[in-house]
Design an enzyme around this catalytic site. Structure first.
Site, PDB file in Angstrom:
ATOM      1  CB  SER A 159      40.635  58.994  29.526  1.00  0.00           C
ATOM      2  OG  SER A 159      39.896  57.801  29.421  1.00  0.00           O
ATOM      3  CG  ASP A 334      36.045  57.048  27.930  1.00  0.00           C
ATOM      4  OD1 ASP A 334      35.815  56.655  26.771  1.00  0.00           O
ATOM      5  OD2 ASP A 334      37.190  57.030  28.437  1.00  0.00           O
ATOM      6  CG  ASP A 336      39.637  58.409  25.388  1.00  0.00           C
ATOM      7  OD1 ASP A 336      38.817  58.073  26.262  1.00  0.00           O
ATOM      8  OD2 ASP A 336      40.776  57.892  25.310  1.00  0.00           O
ATOM      9  CG  ASP A 338      39.656  54.683  26.137  1.00  0.00           C
ATOM     10  OD1 ASP A 338      38.775  55.320  26.748  1.00  0.00           O
ATOM     11  OD2 ASP A 338      40.852  54.640  26.510  1.00  0.00           O
ATOM     12  NE  ARG A 339      38.650  54.652  31.168  1.00  0.00           N
ATOM     13  CZ  ARG A 339      39.140  54.614  32.403  1.00  0.00           C
ATOM     14  NH1 ARG A 339      38.336  54.365  33.417  1.00  0.00           N
ATOM     15  NH2 ARG A 339      40.424  54.831  32.635  1.00  0.00           N
TER      16      ARG A 339
END
Length: 617
Positions: A159, A334, A336, A338-339
């Site tokens: 992540s 971020d 990957d 997802d953020r």
């Protein structure tokens, strides 16, 4: 021995040591054939390796740990065993990730192990790249040329943690709904890692070229085994176009007064940014920053916050050496993807405010939600800004532990449409992961809706305007998070035990508080957060230590499960202000009395030796 396949003839075999001359008719035939390697299943003896307990988002360790003999193999086999042989036999699995260092090696290992455990096919994003939200979308939406659907996925990511030979690697398993494995499965995986004696891997299966789109077919004991390398962005882009009004966003981007900047921090979001923002929405290539995915994220820390997204922060006019003419809108992702972090011109939007504002504006601004929201949810440490919106709009509301899998249960049951976490995670029920690019498109949709009548003339409604209008209507939740990273694990546990012990005597706690700051309200209640899932009845205990004050303020202490070594203590500080004349204060100034109380109450410096947090958000 190699088995050769050609569409218009049956299989036949040739020996690899057969000599074939240029004049050989066999060679002429082989020019239009696909060579199908035959593999065998090899059993490898192994033994348990300590510390393979998955955290809230899988197993994360340093690369040097993952590259130890049998380390990755043990975890993957333990996962297969937890899922059961019946589920793996004949299955279709996705294997991809954020492209961080060691990903390409890990993909080849997992392909070979999946083949040996009886999987029918593996889907891999080109170059091994798929964002975490894209993996969820692929599991839920993609249909193979042969009509196949994915049964689950291995996502290779740590992540927002750094990447590189001396940095972090991670792996997690997602289920057939596209969401992270629930605790029942991750607990089984961990138990299996403690008793493992063997793993299975394909012998004679060559490495697959994951840079080239296409299907590679092989023959094994269970029959044909395929590896399908596909375009990483197509399925995800198609899904985004079904959710948002791309024409409305195109008009916003085309407006001369509007400008924006998107920073992928050299993570996997870069594989989607050009396709969506430039090709689909018509933005200039110069709007994209650090959008080439790199194994080490360019040497940076791919965490989209004010500390690590320095270049974007400066461009948006918020850094120590700010840009003189910042864009109207900025966002970061971020590792990957997802953020997300959302910024306006010289203005930071807290993740807690972001999810509340998206929920408050979703029905008017986003076609996907035009018929209404089913409900909303937030993680416990996230501010109560979403609670106020839910109450005002008469929506179902849920407070869950940290971890996206808890939202997934609510979504699968049709109880939740929009959800978010204070740790820069926002999403909806279109997939079962948080989704950074979705959040950016949601904000662009809100901006497009608010400005639909003044794109040709007049002043644009800005990000700051939208946030301040929201505060005026719903009140403001002053909020900050202090992260103490890589703290000695023993010291961190002692600090948490101290805070639990204090809760047995609130009278003493309030006496201590008044000795520190007389202007801070009394604590009304304190507990360790416990959650009973309304869908499956499962109970999650010890999810964070809470001190709830009489005026609605909160202090929350939690140990994070997303680091790769040591412990991370997260301290969350929140104060609610309903008076619209007092919502414009500087956040750190407004919260300073509560911060002082939190540090003294927890004895933070005494336990950790730290006189300041690593990161303040």
């Amino acid at each position: 021995m190699v088995q050769v396949q050609r569409k218009d003839v049956k299989f036949f075999r040739i020996s690899l040591d057969t000599t074939i001359t240029h004049s050989s008719p066999t060679l002429l035939f082989l020019k239009n054939t696909q060579v199908m390697a035959t593999f065998k299943v090899k059993r490898v003896e192994s033994s348990p390796i300590e510390g393979q307990k998955p955290g809230t988002s899988g197993l994360r360790k340093k690369v040097k740990v993952f590259t130890q003999p049998h380390y990755l193999h043990n975890f993957v086999q333990s996962t297969f065993n937890a899922l059961s042989a019946e589920k793996i036999k004949g299955s279709t699995l996705v294997v991809s990730g954020d492209g961080r260092y060691y990903s390409k090696d890990a993909i080849q290992i997992i392909i070979k192990m999946a083949a040996a455990n009886g999987a029918r096919r593996i889907w891999v994003g080109q170059n091994g790249l798929l964002s975490t939200p894209a993996v969820s979308a692929v599991v839920r939406e993609r249909v193979g040329a042969d009509g196949s659907k994915a049964n689950g996925a291995f996502i290779l990511t740590a992540s927002h943690n750094p990447g590189g030979p001396n940095e972090d690697f991670g792996i997690k398993y997602n289920m057939e709904n596209g969401g992270p494995a629930p605790e029942g499965v991750t607990d089984k995986i961990f138990e299996n890692t403690k008793t493992i004696k063997e793993y299975f891997i394909a012998e004679g299966l060559p490495d697959v070229d994951i840079s080239a789109i296409g299907v590679s077919s092989f023959s094994g004991p269970d029959g044909q085994f395929d590896v399908d390398v596909f375009d990483a962005a197509s399925d995800y882009v198609k899904l985004m176009k079904s959710i948002f009004d791309f024409q409305a966003i195109q008009k916003l981007i085309a407006c001369p007064q509007f400008s924006f900047c998107y920073d992928a921090l050299h993570g996997v979001a870069g594989a989607y940014a050009s396709r969506i923002f430039v090709e689909e929405l018509g933005a200039k290539e110069s709007s994209l920053l650090n959008c080439v995915p790199k194994e080490d994220f360019g040497g940076g820390h791919p965490d989209p916050n004010l500390t690590y997204a320095k270049e974007l922060v400066a461009r948006m006019g918020l850094g120590k050496t700010p840009d003189s003419n910042p864009p109207e809108f900025g966002a970061a992702a971020d590792g990957d993807a997802d953020r997300n972090m959302v910024l306006g011109k010289r203005f930071f939007v807290t993740p807690s405010d972001s999810v509340a504002i998206i929920a408050a504006n979703a029905v008017q601004s986003i076609p996907y939600f035009s018929s209404g929201l089913k409900g909303v949810a937030r993680s416990m440490p996230t501010s109560a800004a979403l609670d106020v919106v839910a109450k005002s709009l008469n929506l179902k509301f849920f407070e869950v532990p940290t971890g996206w899998k808890f939202f997934g249960n609510l979504m699968d049951a049709g109880l939740c449409s929009v959800c978010g976490e204070e740790s820069f995670g926002t999403g909806s029920d279109h997939i079962r992961e948080k989704d950074g690019i979705w959040a950016v498109l949601a904000w662009m949709s809100i901006l497009a809706y608010k400005n639909k009548d003044n794109l040709t003339s007049g002043k644009l409604v800005t990000v700051e305007d939208i946030v301040k209008q929201h505060w005026a209507k719903f009140g403001r939740h002053y909020y900050t998070r202090y992260d103490y990273e890589n703290v000695d694990a023993g010291a961190a546990k002692e600090l948490m035990a101290h805070l639990v012990k204090l809760q047995s005597s609130l009278g003493e706690v309030n006496k201590l508080i008044k000795g520190v700051r007389s202007d801070v309200a009394n604590v009304a209640s304190a507990d360790e957060f416990e959650y009973k899932d309304p869908v499956d009845g499962s109970v999650s205990k010890n999810q964070g230590i809470r001190y709830l004050f009489e005026d609605g303020s909160r202090l929350v202490f939690r140990l994070s499960g997303t680091g790769s070594e040591g412990a991370t203590i997260r301290l969350y500080i929140e104060q609610y202000e309903k008076d619209s004349s007092k919502t414009g204060r500087d956040s750190q100034e407004a919260l300073s009395p509560l911060v002082e109380v939190a540090l003294k109450l927890s004895k933070m410096q005494e336990f950790t030796g730290r006189d300041a947090p690593t990161v303040i958000t």
